[in-house]
Design a protein around this motif. Structure first.
Motif, short mmCIF file in Angstrom:
data_model
loop_
_atom_site.label_atom_id
_atom_site.label_comp_id
_atom_site.label_asym_id
_atom_site.label_seq_id
_atom_site.Cartn_x
_atom_site.Cartn_y
_atom_site.Cartn_z
N PHE A 95 -3.10 -19.55 11.01
CA PHE A 95 -3.23 -18.04 10.63
C PHE A 95 -2.44 -17.51 10.98
CE2 PHE A 95 -6.33 -16.15 13.46
CZ PHE A 95 -5.52 -14.64 13.55
N LYS A 96 -0.94 -16.44 10.04
CA LYS A 96 -0.16 -15.29 10.94
C LYS A 96 -0.31 -13.97 10.23
CE LYS A 96 4.23 -16.63 9.32
NZ LYS A 96 5.58 -16.77 9.77
N LEU A 97 -0.16 -13.05 10.45
CA LEU A 97 -0.49 -11.65 10.10
C LEU A 97 0.78 -10.95 9.96
CD1 LEU A 97 -3.83 -11.01 10.98
CD2 LEU A 97 -3.19 -12.06 9.47
N ASP A 98 1.65 -10.28 8.69
CA ASP A 98 3.14 -9.42 9.81
C ASP A 98 2.85 -8.42 8.93
OD1 ASP A 98 3.35 -10.60 7.13
OD2 ASP A 98 5.16 -11.29 7.57
N LEU A 99 3.13 -6.98 9.07
CA LEU A 99 3.31 -5.94 7.92
C LEU A 99 4.98 -5.59 8.68
CD1 LEU A 99 1.67 -2.88 10.39
CD2 LEU A 99 2.01 -5.12 11.33
N LEU A 100 4.95 -4.28 7.59
CA LEU A 100 6.41 -4.04 7.44
C LEU A 100 6.70 -2.67 6.75
CD1 LEU A 100 9.90 -4.26 7.42
CD2 LEU A 100 9.52 -5.18 5.43
N PRO A 101 6.97 -1.63 7.29
CA PRO A 101 6.92 -0.32 6.95
C PRO A 101 8.36 0.16 6.22
CG PRO A 101 6.85 -0.19 9.49
CD PRO A 101 7.13 -1.10 8.83
N ARG A 102 8.41 0.65 4.62
CA ARG A 102 9.49 0.63 3.59
C ARG A 102 9.78 1.93 4.50
NH1 ARG A 102 8.56 -3.34 -1.41
NH2 ARG A 102 8.12 -0.96 -2.04
N ALA A 103 11.28 2.29 3.50
CA ALA A 103 11.70 3.53 3.17
C ALA A 103 10.81 4.55 2.87
CB ALA A 103 12.88 3.35 3.74
N ASP A 104 10.31 3.89 1.57
CA ASP A 104 10.02 4.65 0.53
C ASP A 104 8.36 5.52 1.07
OD1 ASP A 104 8.61 2.15 0.25
OD2 ASP A 104 8.74 2.15 -1.63
N GLY A 105 7.54 5.23 1.96
CA GLY A 105 6.72 5.18 2.48
C GLY A 105 5.13 4.17 2.11
N SER A 106 5.83 3.34 1.86
CA SER A 106 5.35 2.18 1.03
C SER A 106 5.27 0.88 2.61
CB SER A 106 5.01 1.53 0.06
OG SER A 106 5.95 0.44 0.40
N VAL A 128 0.83 -0.85 -0.32
CA VAL A 128 0.15 0.51 -0.38
C VAL A 128 0.55 1.18 -0.26
CG1 VAL A 128 -1.86 1.07 0.99
CG2 VAL A 128 -1.91 -0.70 1.12
N MET A 129 0.40 2.09 -0.66
CA MET A 129 1.35 3.65 -0.89
C MET A 129 0.06 4.77 -0.49
SD MET A 129 4.37 2.60 -1.94
CE MET A 129 5.05 4.42 -2.52
N MET A 179 16.42 2.77 12.86
CA MET A 179 16.69 2.19 12.01
C MET A 179 14.85 0.95 11.04
SD MET A 179 20.06 0.55 11.06
CE MET A 179 19.93 -0.67 12.26
N PRO A 180 13.89 1.89 11.05
CA PRO A 180 12.69 1.64 10.92
C PRO A 180 12.42 0.21 9.79
CG PRO A 180 12.59 3.96 10.19
CD PRO A 180 14.14 3.19 10.35
N GLU A 181 13.62 0.22 8.55
CA GLU A 181 12.94 -0.96 8.12
C GLU A 181 13.64 -2.46 8.59
OE1 GLU A 181 17.54 0.29 7.47
OE2 GLU A 181 15.18 1.33 8.11
N ILE A 182 14.38 -2.32 9.71
CA ILE A 182 13.92 -3.80 10.89
C ILE A 182 12.55 -3.58 11.06
CG2 ILE A 182 16.57 -3.26 10.45
CD1 ILE A 182 16.19 -2.98 14.21
#
Length: 305
Positions: free
Chosen positions: A141-152, A12-13, A108-111
């Protein structure tokens, strides 16, 4: 009873991490609680500072939970730890804030690492064994999420279910729960099934993307252009979802493999079967959207994806 193990991914962007997190909680409540076994707690695994873990308990905002397991964070000089613990359903909204307390995550938000399951990890692996059946409508079920450096924000949904409990209509409901909220700023990345280690799905064409049950392509495609597909869903200015078969697709099934081979031929003829390396790069989410009008112009010039 045959089991199916698969993942559903989205990117998602232009939407806040908070909103995506809240929508994932809503998805879990509205679509998973009745279908999957759910107790009063879920198992959470996240990265947190060691100071939050004392005497076998994980502590946050005046609340304490018993630790199931901890492990070192090999990415950041062992300053933080991954911790696994049971969390009451009523406290689910605390998870995001808890994970973000880590100094390393802030640096380091990417971690950022956070996921939650309806059973402990060790139980998940027990049920992956073919000799351990899953009770009717008691999948995992397993749910996970990851914010990326490009804002997505990238978020995944892993499922281990009885094949008899899954169908095309159900999967479409799950997919459109998110697409209805986020289009045109959302990329559905398809349904990818996990197979035994000896099996690796491959395309009819060398170094081309292998189709699965639900495959997404960032292109405008008409159903009549891919007649071998069970269904084609066009998402305006975003892309098309190619559904290969009515029943859950199985690469090990020769008859189903014939279907995807025919679809791949049709897509390749249209110039829409992407090149990928053995790591699946480039990601489909990285490819630009192409309209049918532009595609026809490209084809007239001899261009292909």
């Amino acid at each position: 009873m045959k089991k199916i193990d698969f993942i559903m991914h989205f990117t998602v962007m232009q939407h806040s991490f908070d909103r995506v997190f809240k929508d994932m909680l809503a998805f879990q409540k509205e679509h998973l609680q009745e279908l999957f076994v759910c107790n009063d707690t879920v198992t959470v695994k996240l990265l947190t500072e060691r100071r939050n873990i004392k005497n076998g308990m994980v502590n946050f905002k005046d609340k304490s939970y018993p630790v199931i397991k901890t492990s070192k964070n090999y990415n950041c000089n062992y300053k933080d730890k991954y911790v696994e613990f049971p969390l009451p359903l009523a406290d689910l909204a605390l998870m995001k804030d808890f994970a973000l307390t880590s100094k390393e995550v802030r640096h380091m938000p990417e971690i950022f690492d956070l996921n939650w399951l309806n059973v402990p990890y060790k139980e998940w692996h027990k049920y992956e064994d073919k000799h351990r059946p899953i009770e009717k409508r008691h999948g995992l079920f397993k749910l996970d999420l990851l914010p990326r450096a490009d804002g997505s924000v990238v978020f995944g949904h892993y499922f281990l279910m009885n094949e008899s409990d899954i169908n095309k209509t159900l999967i479409k409901e799950w997919i459109f729960f998110y697409l209805d909220k986020y289009l045109p700023h959302c990329r559905f990345q398809g349904i990818n099934r996990f197979y035994p280690s000896r099996v690796r799905p491959f395309s009819l064409y060398k170094k081309r993307m292998a189709l699965e049950w639900f495959s997404f392509l960032p292109a405008e495609i008409l159903p009549e252009e891919v007649p071998s597909a069970n269904e084609v869903i066009y998402l305006p200015n975003c892309g098309s979802i190619i559904i290969s078969t009515e029943q859950p697709y199985d690469f090990e099934n020769p008859e189903m493999r014939k279907v995807t081979a025919a679809i791949e031929q049709e897509l390749h003829h249209l110039g829409l079967l992407p090149l990928v390396d053995h790591f699946g790069i480039p990601q489909i989410s990285d490819l630009p959207f192409i309209s049918r009008e532009q595609r026809l112009k490209n084809m007239s010039r001899g261009s292909r994806i």
